[in-house]
Design a protein around this motif. Structure first.
Motif, short mmCIF file in Angstrom:
data_model
loop_
_atom_site.label_atom_id
_atom_site.label_comp_id
_atom_site.label_asym_id
_atom_site.label_seq_id
_atom_site.Cartn_x
_atom_site.Cartn_y
_atom_site.Cartn_z
N LEU A 28 44.29 43.81 31.08
CA LEU A 28 45.11 42.60 31.20
C LEU A 28 46.15 42.51 30.09
N MET A 38 39.46 43.15 32.35
CA MET A 38 38.70 42.38 33.33
C MET A 38 37.87 43.36 34.17
N VAL A 40 35.96 44.66 37.23
CA VAL A 40 36.12 44.45 38.67
C VAL A 40 34.87 44.89 39.41
N THR A 54 33.13 36.82 41.51
CA THR A 54 33.99 36.23 40.49
C THR A 54 33.26 35.30 39.53
N VAL A 60 35.92 39.07 31.57
CA VAL A 60 36.95 39.64 30.70
C VAL A 60 36.35 39.85 29.32
N ILE A 86 41.36 42.44 43.38
CA ILE A 86 42.35 41.75 42.54
C ILE A 86 43.25 40.85 43.38
N ASN A 89 41.03 37.79 44.34
CA ASN A 89 40.39 36.96 43.34
C ASN A 89 41.20 36.66 42.07
N TYR A 90 42.32 37.32 41.89
CA TYR A 90 43.02 37.17 40.61
C TYR A 90 44.51 36.94 40.85
N LYS A 91 45.03 35.92 40.23
CA LYS A 91 46.46 35.61 40.30
C LYS A 91 47.07 35.89 38.93
N MET A 92 47.99 36.84 38.86
CA MET A 92 48.61 37.20 37.58
C MET A 92 49.71 36.25 37.22
#
Length: 92
Positions: A28, A38, A40, A54, A60, A86, A89-92
């Motif tokens: 990250l 993070m 995964v 999640t 992390v 990703i 489940n993950y918003k950058m």
């Protein structure tokens, strides 16, 4: 084995000193040779990639390249599954 990691790089994490499972993660951030990675998923006993839910604690963690051995994820199947996790489940 990687000596330097890059942001958004998919890595395979092993710890040679301990007999632990192989983990997969995405870098990250990087600051002063410390990397926030993070997790995964992991590799099970059969060598199959299993993604984490999640709600896992310590998703992390901060590493240096001395904490573990890092490899670039080259397996297409694993990269595809990591991409899907990703995106979902993950918003950058």
């Amino acid at each position: 084995m990687l000596n330097k990691l890059a942001k958004n790089q998919y890595v395979k994490i092993t710890n040679c000193d301990k007999n632990e499972d192989i983990e997969y993660g995405v870098v990250l951030t990087e600051k002063d040779d410390k990397y926030d990675i993070m997790s995964v998923g992991f590799e099970n006993k059969n060598g199959a990639f299993i993604d984490y839910p999640t709600d896992v604690e310590n998703l992390v963690q901060t590493y240096t390249t001395n904490d573990a051995t890092f490899y670039e994820v080259k397996e297409n199947d694993v990269r595809r599954k990591m991409n899907l996790w990703i995106e979902k489940n993950y918003k950058m």
